[in-house]
Design an enzyme around this catalytic site. Structure first.
Site, mmCIF file in Angstrom:
data_model
loop_
_atom_site.group_PDB
_atom_site.id
_atom_site.type_symbol
_atom_site.label_atom_id
_atom_site.label_comp_id
_atom_site.label_asym_id
_atom_site.label_seq_id
_atom_site.Cartn_x
_atom_site.Cartn_y
_atom_site.Cartn_z
ATOM 1 N N VAL A 35 0.866 -1.174 0.000
ATOM 2 C CA VAL A 35 0.000 0.000 0.000
ATOM 3 C C VAL A 35 0.900 1.220 0.000
ATOM 4 O O VAL A 35 1.789 1.345 0.850
ATOM 5 C CB VAL A 35 -0.929 0.027 1.226
ATOM 6 N N ASN B 125 7.019 5.433 1.747
ATOM 7 C CA ASN B 125 8.179 4.572 2.034
ATOM 8 C C ASN B 125 8.206 4.084 3.479
ATOM 9 O O ASN B 125 9.269 3.806 4.030
ATOM 10 C CB ASN B 125 9.485 5.315 1.702
ATOM 11 N N ARG B 126 7.021 3.966 4.060
ATOM 12 C CA ARG B 126 6.876 3.477 5.436
ATOM 13 C C ARG B 126 7.582 4.382 6.458
ATOM 14 O O ARG B 126 7.836 3.972 7.579
ATOM 15 C CB ARG B 126 7.399 2.032 5.584
ATOM 16 N N LEU B 127 7.872 5.628 6.082
ATOM 17 C CA LEU B 127 8.470 6.565 7.018
ATOM 18 C C LEU B 127 7.337 7.357 7.683
ATOM 19 O O LEU B 127 7.208 8.572 7.557
ATOM 20 C CB LEU B 127 9.447 7.501 6.292
ATOM 21 N N HIS B 128 6.497 6.608 8.403
ATOM 22 C CA HIS B 128 5.274 7.165 8.978
ATOM 23 C C HIS B 128 5.578 8.107 10.138
ATOM 24 O O HIS B 128 6.677 8.100 10.714
ATOM 25 C CB HIS B 128 4.377 6.036 9.486
#
Length: 240
Positions: free
Chosen positions: A15, A218-221
């Protein structure tokens, strides 16, 4: 196991959080439409979590998220076994968040044995989540009564008829129990008021930790957290 068809390739599922019209990256708005990165400075007031939570809840409602007040409630029973289930939040205040259930339900028995819980609001369509952890206490009888009287009659009758979490032989038996309760109180559509069932009421989760999560590329939430301490609330950013 031979002969089992692989229906979904879970490891390959992806996602793309935080990607907007301007492309991926820290500056791109995600599904929540907010270009700015969630920061602990957004947590203001006393308690610092309340204003942002109410704003995000209102925006989830405006976005027509299904059941925007649904939260995944986690408890641990007397044997240390965890369980989760989805319940509806029915109150928010400085003191915490409120839900209602049977005191002798599985969750009620777990809370009696271990009066601490977690609750997560999973607004995934907006790339947002809010997570609460803390002590759980019963609300007073007046708060339970006010909420009970706001419920539709059918919901009242169903709650009165159900021995929540206890086994029953069939759907037919459940419907018969509901019909008997409706007859007892004068009908399914109208009749005498249905009282609050014995052993049914509200709980308030009084949070010690409230975490806000915002999806990014990039999953750098982004994760911003309020933690209750002896000296007040500590605000911090958590790594994703």
């Amino acid at each position: 196991m031979q002969g089992v068809k692989k229906l979904v390739d879970l490891p390959s599922m992806r996602v793309g959080y935080g990607s907007g019209a301007d492309g991926p990256g820290d500056g791109a708005a995600g599904a929540d439409g907010v270009r700015a990165n969630l920061d602990p400075s957004w947590l203001t007031g006393d308690p610092p979590w309340l204003s942002l939570f109410e704003t995000w809840l209102a925006e989830a409602i405006a976005a027509r998220i299904p059941e925007p007040n649904a939260m995944v409630l986690g408890t641990v029973d007397a044997q240390g076994r965890p369980a989760t289930r989805t319940v509806l939040c029915k109150g928010v205040s400085e003191a915490g968040i409120v839900f209602f259930t049977g005191y002798d339900s599985q969750k009620g028995r777990a809370i009696a044995a271990n009066p601490h819980a977690s609750a997560t609001f999973p607004w995934i369509a907006l790339e947002r989540q809010v997570h609460f952890r803390g002590r759980v206490v019963k609300v007073d009888s007046e708060e339970t009564r006010r909420y009970w009287e706001s419920r539709p009659r059918g919901s009242q009758l169903s709650a009165f008829a159900s021995a929540q979490s206890q086994p029953i032989g069939s759907r037919a038996e459940l419907e018969e129990a509901a019909a008997a309760v409706a007859e007892r109180f004068g009908g399914a559509d109208e009749g005498e008021p249905v009282p609050v069932p014995p052993g049914w009421g509200g709980y308030r989760l009084e949070p010690d930790v409230v975490e806000f999560w915002q999806g990014r590329a990039n999953r750098l939430h982004n994760r911003a957290c309020a933690v209750r301490t002896a000296d007040g609330w500590r605000l911090e950013r958590l790594q994703p």
